[in-house]
Design a protein around this motif. Structure first.
Motif, PDB file in Angstrom:
ATOM      1  N   ILE A   1      34.635   7.057 -13.400  1.00 56.79           N
ATOM      2  CA  ILE A   1      33.805   5.940 -12.973  1.00 56.79           C
ATOM      3  C   ILE A   1      33.350   6.195 -11.550  1.00 56.79           C
ATOM      4  N   SER A   2      32.120   5.829 -11.286  1.00 55.59           N
ATOM      5  CA  SER A   2      31.582   5.968  -9.932  1.00 55.59           C
ATOM      6  C   SER A   2      30.576   4.849  -9.697  1.00 55.59           C
ATOM      7  N   ARG A   3      30.225   4.654  -8.449  1.00 53.83           N
ATOM      8  CA  ARG A   3      29.254   3.619  -8.127  1.00 53.83           C
ATOM      9  C   ARG A   3      28.279   4.107  -7.072  1.00 53.83           C
ATOM     10  N   ASP A   4      27.083   3.556  -7.119  1.00 51.21           N
ATOM     11  CA  ASP A   4      26.076   3.778  -6.099  1.00 51.21           C
ATOM     12  C   ASP A   4      25.674   2.399  -5.591  1.00 51.21           C
ATOM     13  N   ASN A   5      26.274   2.014  -4.490  1.00 54.42           N
ATOM     14  CA  ASN A   5      26.023   0.668  -3.969  1.00 54.42           C
ATOM     15  C   ASN A   5      24.552   0.470  -3.588  1.00 54.42           C
ATOM     16  N   ALA A   6      23.898   1.535  -3.160  1.00 56.23           N
ATOM     17  CA  ALA A   6      22.486   1.413  -2.769  1.00 56.23           C
ATOM     18  C   ALA A   6      21.604   1.079  -3.974  1.00 56.23           C
ATOM     19  N   LYS A   7      22.048   1.476  -5.168  1.00 59.98           N
ATOM     20  CA  LYS A   7      21.280   1.211  -6.389  1.00 59.98           C
ATOM     21  C   LYS A   7      21.870   0.062  -7.204  1.00 59.98           C
ATOM     22  N   ASN A   8      22.899  -0.576  -6.670  1.00 54.04           N
ATOM     23  CA  ASN A   8      23.555  -1.687  -7.379  1.00 54.04           C
ATOM     24  C   ASN A   8      24.015  -1.254  -8.769  1.00 54.04           C
ATOM     25  N   THR A   9      24.476  -0.022  -8.880  1.00 54.08           N
ATOM     26  CA  THR A   9      24.766   0.563 -10.184  1.00 54.08           C
ATOM     27  C   THR A   9      26.142   1.200 -10.202  1.00 54.08           C
ATOM     28  N   VAL A  10      26.833   1.007 -11.306  1.00 55.60           N
ATOM     29  CA  VAL A  10      28.096   1.688 -11.563  1.00 55.60           C
ATOM     30  C   VAL A  10      27.918   2.544 -12.811  1.00 55.60           C
ATOM     31  N   TYR A  11      28.570   3.697 -12.805  1.00 60.44           N
ATOM     32  CA  TYR A  11      28.422   4.666 -13.887  1.00 60.44           C
ATOM     33  C   TYR A  11      29.757   4.929 -14.560  1.00 60.44           C
ATOM     34  N   LEU A  12      29.673   5.286 -15.825  1.00 59.68           N
ATOM     35  CA  LEU A  12      30.847   5.771 -16.549  1.00 59.68           C
ATOM     36  C   LEU A  12      30.461   7.097 -17.191  1.00 59.68           C
ATOM     37  N   GLN A  13      31.012   8.167 -16.648  1.00 58.03           N
ATOM     38  CA  GLN A  13      30.786   9.487 -17.209  1.00 58.03           C
ATOM     39  C   GLN A  13      31.864   9.769 -18.246  1.00 58.03           C
ATOM     40  N   MET A  14      31.445  10.072 -19.450  1.00 58.48           N
ATOM     41  CA  MET A  14      32.382  10.293 -20.552  1.00 58.48           C
ATOM     42  C   MET A  14      32.176  11.698 -21.085  1.00 58.48           C
ATOM     43  N   ASN A  15      33.190  12.522 -20.987  1.00 57.66           N
ATOM     44  CA  ASN A  15      33.142  13.903 -21.453  1.00 57.66           C
ATOM     45  C   ASN A  15      34.128  14.116 -22.596  1.00 57.66           C
ATOM     46  N   SER A  16      33.930  15.192 -23.311  1.00 55.02           N
ATOM     47  CA  SER A  16      34.821  15.555 -24.428  1.00 55.02           C
ATOM     48  C   SER A  16      35.048  14.358 -25.341  1.00 55.02           C
ATOM     49  N   LEU A  17      33.973  13.734 -25.722  1.00 52.03           N
ATOM     50  CA  LEU A  17      34.074  12.512 -26.516  1.00 52.03           C
ATOM     51  C   LEU A  17      34.681  12.774 -27.880  1.00 52.03           C
ATOM     52  N   LYS A  18      35.421  11.768 -28.343  1.00 56.21           N
ATOM     53  CA  LYS A  18      36.109  11.834 -29.628  1.00 56.21           C
ATOM     54  C   LYS A  18      35.620  10.686 -30.513  1.00 56.21           C
ATOM     55  N   PRO A  19      35.749  10.843 -31.824  1.00 53.99           N
ATOM     56  CA  PRO A  19      35.326   9.738 -32.706  1.00 53.99           C
ATOM     57  C   PRO A  19      36.013   8.409 -32.359  1.00 53.99           C
ATOM     58  N   GLU A  20      37.236   8.476 -31.880  1.00 57.87           N
ATOM     59  CA  GLU A  20      37.942   7.235 -31.532  1.00 57.87           C
ATOM     60  C   GLU A  20      37.402   6.572 -30.277  1.00 57.87           C
ATOM     61  N   ASP A  21      36.477   7.220 -29.591  1.00 61.16           N
ATOM     62  CA  ASP A  21      35.805   6.585 -28.454  1.00 61.16           C
ATOM     63  C   ASP A  21      34.647   5.696 -28.904  1.00 61.16           C
ATOM     64  N   THR A  22      34.359   5.721 -30.190  1.00 60.54           N
ATOM     65  CA  THR A  22      33.289   4.882 -30.721  1.00 60.54           C
ATOM     66  C   THR A  22      33.602   3.416 -30.480  1.00 60.54           C
ATOM     67  N   ALA A  23      32.673   2.724 -29.833  1.00 62.60           N
ATOM     68  CA  ALA A  23      32.893   1.325 -29.464  1.00 62.60           C
ATOM     69  C   ALA A  23      31.634   0.788 -28.807  1.00 62.60           C
ATOM     70  N   VAL A  24      31.620  -0.505 -28.612  1.00 60.06           N
ATOM     71  CA  VAL A  24      30.631  -1.109 -27.719  1.00 60.06           C
ATOM     72  C   VAL A  24      31.250  -1.134 -26.326  1.00 60.06           C
ATOM     73  N   TYR A  25      30.527  -0.596 -25.374  1.00 64.66           N
ATOM     74  CA  TYR A  25      31.014  -0.522 -24.001  1.00 64.66           C
ATOM     75  C   TYR A  25      30.347  -1.611 -23.175  1.00 64.66           C
ATOM     76  N   TYR A  26      31.185  -2.355 -22.466  1.00 66.97           N
ATOM     77  CA  TYR A  26      30.711  -3.499 -21.685  1.00 66.97           C
ATOM     78  C   TYR A  26      30.964  -3.274 -20.197  1.00 66.97           C
ATOM     79  N   CYS A  27      29.991  -3.641 -19.422  1.00 72.29           N
ATOM     80  CA  CYS A  27      30.139  -3.677 -17.971  1.00 72.29           C
ATOM     81  C   CYS A  27      30.640  -5.062 -17.574  1.00 72.29           C
ATOM     82  N   ASN A  28      31.517  -5.090 -16.590  1.00 67.22           N
ATOM     83  CA  ASN A  28      32.102  -6.339 -16.119  1.00 67.22           C
ATOM     84  C   ASN A  28      32.105  -6.353 -14.591  1.00 67.22           C
TER      85      ASN A  28
END
Length: 113
Positions: free
Chosen positions: A68-95
């Motif tokens: 996880i990372s953030r860019d405060n200047a862009k008001n944006t947070v990121y989630l980088q997901m690598n080596s994804l697996k079928p069990e990562d299948t989901a709806v992802y929510y920002c909070n």
């Protein structure tokens, strides 16, 4: 009031990568920003946290694959997901936590085997 808009979800093969973005309607420097996910038939679970002092934390089971990372200047947070697996299948929510809890509409991530 804070509006959150997620993007970056989609269909990816196992082993692939995706980067999710969450853009807020106000500055995020003073907010804790988190990512959750909810798989079908399961409870929503915490994936990662980005605290307002720039400390970050990933759920233990996802460490080494998710960042996880953030860019405060862009008001944006990121989630980088690598080596994804079928069990990562989901709806992802920002909070966002700013006096109360705010949620985005979610973005679907589907990992095919």
């Amino acid at each position: 009031q804070v509006q959150l808009v997620e993007s970056g979800g989609g269909l990816v093969q196992a082993g692939g990568s995706l980067r999710l973005s969450c853009t807020a309607s106000r500055r995020i420097f003073d907010m804790a920003m988190n990512w959750y996910r909810q798989a079908p038939g399961k409870q929503r679970e915490l994936v990662a946290r980005s605290l307002k002092d720039n400390m970050a934390d990933i759920t233990d089971s996802l460490k080494g694959r998710f960042t996880i990372s953030r860019d405060n200047a862009k008001n944006t947070v990121y989630l980088q997901m690598n080596s994804l697996k079928p069990e990562d299948t989901a709806v992802y929510y920002c909070n966002a936590l700013f006096g109360r809890s705010y949620w985005g509409q979610g973005t679907q991530v589907t990992v095919s085997s």
